[in-house]
Write a protein that holds these residues in place. Structure first.
Motif, short mmCIF file in Angstrom:
data_model
loop_
_atom_site.label_atom_id
_atom_site.label_comp_id
_atom_site.label_asym_id
_atom_site.label_seq_id
_atom_site.Cartn_x
_atom_site.Cartn_y
_atom_site.Cartn_z
N LEU A 200 -33.49 57.75 46.67
CA LEU A 200 -34.67 59.08 47.44
C LEU A 200 -35.73 57.87 47.96
O LEU A 200 -36.43 57.72 49.39
N GLY A 201 -36.20 56.94 47.24
CA GLY A 201 -37.44 55.34 47.20
C GLY A 201 -36.64 54.49 48.12
O GLY A 201 -37.70 54.35 48.80
N ARG A 202 -35.34 54.49 48.28
CA ARG A 202 -34.70 52.93 49.12
C ARG A 202 -34.69 53.76 50.52
O ARG A 202 -35.51 52.80 51.34
N THR A 203 -34.54 55.31 51.03
CA THR A 203 -34.26 55.77 51.90
C THR A 203 -35.50 56.48 52.41
O THR A 203 -35.79 56.13 54.19
N LEU A 204 -36.63 57.10 51.74
CA LEU A 204 -37.93 57.55 52.22
C LEU A 204 -39.00 57.11 52.09
O LEU A 204 -39.85 57.02 52.35
N ILE A 205 -39.21 56.94 50.92
CA ILE A 205 -40.40 56.84 50.30
C ILE A 205 -41.01 55.54 50.69
O ILE A 205 -41.85 54.96 50.87
N GLY A 206 -40.03 54.25 49.92
CA GLY A 206 -40.12 52.86 50.23
C GLY A 206 -40.94 52.61 51.62
O GLY A 206 -41.23 51.84 52.08
N PRO A 207 -39.06 52.28 52.70
CA PRO A 207 -40.13 52.42 54.23
C PRO A 207 -41.30 53.02 54.65
O PRO A 207 -41.75 52.73 55.94
N SER A 208 -42.29 54.24 54.02
CA SER A 208 -42.85 54.86 54.61
C SER A 208 -44.03 53.95 53.84
O SER A 208 -44.89 54.26 54.69
N ILE A 209 -43.88 53.41 53.17
CA ILE A 209 -45.37 52.94 51.98
C ILE A 209 -45.85 52.10 53.18
O ILE A 209 -47.15 51.91 52.73
N PRO A 210 -45.58 50.93 53.95
CA PRO A 210 -46.53 49.64 54.75
C PRO A 210 -46.79 50.81 55.58
O PRO A 210 -48.48 50.21 56.09
N ASP A 211 -46.76 52.12 56.59
CA ASP A 211 -47.67 52.32 57.34
C ASP A 211 -48.46 53.37 56.87
O ASP A 211 -49.82 53.14 57.45
N PHE A 212 -48.33 53.39 55.47
CA PHE A 212 -49.13 54.26 54.41
C PHE A 212 -50.13 53.69 54.47
O PHE A 212 -51.56 53.68 54.67
N HIS A 213 -49.66 51.72 53.90
CA HIS A 213 -50.89 51.40 53.77
C HIS A 213 -51.51 51.04 54.57
O HIS A 213 -53.41 49.84 54.46
N ALA A 214 -51.03 50.81 55.82
CA ALA A 214 -51.69 50.39 57.51
C ALA A 214 -52.88 51.30 57.44
O ALA A 214 -54.14 50.93 58.17
N LEU B 30 -45.04 50.96 43.24
CA LEU B 30 -44.10 51.87 43.76
C LEU B 30 -42.73 51.52 43.23
O LEU B 30 -42.06 50.27 42.33
N ARG B 31 -42.41 52.49 41.78
CA ARG B 31 -40.89 52.11 40.90
C ARG B 31 -39.90 53.28 41.13
O ARG B 31 -40.59 54.74 41.36
N LEU B 32 -38.51 53.00 41.17
CA LEU B 32 -38.27 53.41 41.42
C LEU B 32 -36.38 53.23 40.41
O LEU B 32 -36.02 52.33 39.97
N SER B 33 -36.33 55.42 39.85
CA SER B 33 -35.58 54.95 39.10
C SER B 33 -34.91 56.16 39.11
O SER B 33 -35.45 57.39 38.89
N ASP B 34 -33.48 56.18 38.60
CA ASP B 34 -32.72 57.16 38.52
C ASP B 34 -32.72 58.42 37.41
O ASP B 34 -32.40 59.18 36.96
N HIS B 35 -33.55 57.76 36.26
CA HIS B 35 -33.93 57.75 34.91
C HIS B 35 -35.03 58.72 34.91
O HIS B 35 -35.69 58.98 35.63
#
Length: 305
Positions: free
Chosen positions: A102-116, A125-130
């Motif tokens: 989820l982080g790689r496909t949706l959340i991570g790619p949206s971070i740069p636009d949010f920061h802009a 951002l921390r990604l983990s399936d745990h």
């Protein structure tokens, strides 16, 4: 907020000396303004005004209370102004987490636009399936696929996500295609599991004609990384149970084939999880609103492809 409104009306009655004028000033009818004063007097147990036919004048208690009420309203307005400034110019660090895929496909790619859009917000951002302990690890928002199990947290549902069981064509040629949910048990098929200490996914829940049923499934190996399971499935090593948006591309390309479509897995909810007290932070609302919109749009795009 009714108490704050009562205070605002009270202050204007003292300053204007007239109930109707104070009501108009606060966009309230004379009856509503009068009720607000009565509520205050009942709450305080004292009379706040001396009433004549032409004017209201504060009693001694009313004058003392007026000084304190003005300070309260000034403090509220100052706090509201500070929040408005934060909303217009939000600053500070946001610690968010999400499962790997989820982080790689949706959340991570949206971070740069949010920061802009909000350049003074630092996103960590921390990604983990745990399973992440949000409280002890100081996480502000966790985006996850699943249910809320900790009553000390709040959840905002974003959308329900359809799941699918699928496998590579070569696996189905070698082991056969399961025809009923019962074909998944008793070692008839290799089911690829997401498993780690504390993991709940030792079974798959399917929508059968008899209703939702849990099937205790097994396989020759498992992983704590959901993307590894997908790669194993693509290589022909077993069946996976995944959100459809995560594997839709592979299905379109014929690399994975859905099975048991008459008894699909129960859908899973994509949600934002956060501590109760953190919702007062405007940055939390901003990141949740932003990611909810992005996830909705992106998942719907994938599913329509």
């Amino acid at each position: 907020m009714s108490y704050i409104k009562n205070l605002r009306v009270f202050i204007r009655v003292v300053e204007l000396g007239n109930l109707s004028a104070a009501g108009r000033d606060q966009r309230a009818s004379p009856a509503v303004a009068s009720n607000r004063i009565k509520e205050l007097e009942k709450h305080l147990g004292v009379r706040l005004f001396n009433r004549t036919t032409r004017k209201l004048t504060p009693t001694e208690h009313g004058r003392v209370f007026y000084e304190g009420a003005v300070k309260i309203i000034e403090a509220v307005e100052e706090a509201e102004a500070a929040i408005t400034d934060i909303l217009q110019n939000p600053k500070g660090a946001l610690r968010i987490t999400a499962p790997l895929s989820l982080g790689r496909t949706l959340i991570g790619p949206s971070i740069p636009d949010f920061h802009a859009k909000y350049p003074d917000i630092e996103v960590r951002l921390r990604l983990s399936d745990h399973e992440v302990d949000i409280m002890s690890e100081g996480v502000d928002v966790a985006f996850k696929l699943g249910i809320l199990e900790n009553s000390n947290l709040r959840m905002r549902g974003i959308m329900n996500c359809e799941r699918v069981i699928c496998a590579a064509p070569e696996y189905l040629e070698r082991r056969g295609t399961p025809q009923t949910p019962d074909d998944l048990i008793n070692d008839k098929h290799d089911c690829l599991l997401l498993r780690f200490p504390g993991s709940k996914e030792y079974y798959w829940t399917l929508q059968t004609p008899e209703g939702l049923r849990k099937f205790e499934i097994a396989g020759p190996y498992d992983s704590d990384d959901s993307d590894v399971l997908t790669q194993w499935a693509l290589s022909g090593h077993g069946l996976i149970n995944k959100p459809l948006f995560e594997v839709k591309q592979y299905i379109n390309e014929g690399k994975l084939v859905p099975v048991l479509t008459d008894a699909p897995p129960a859908s899973i909810q994509l949600a934002a999880i956060y501590p109760h007290k953190r919702f007062l932070d405007p940055k939390i609302r901003l990141i949740i609103d932003y990611m909810a919109d992005r996830c909705h749009r992106r998942i719907n795009e994938i599913l329509k492809s």
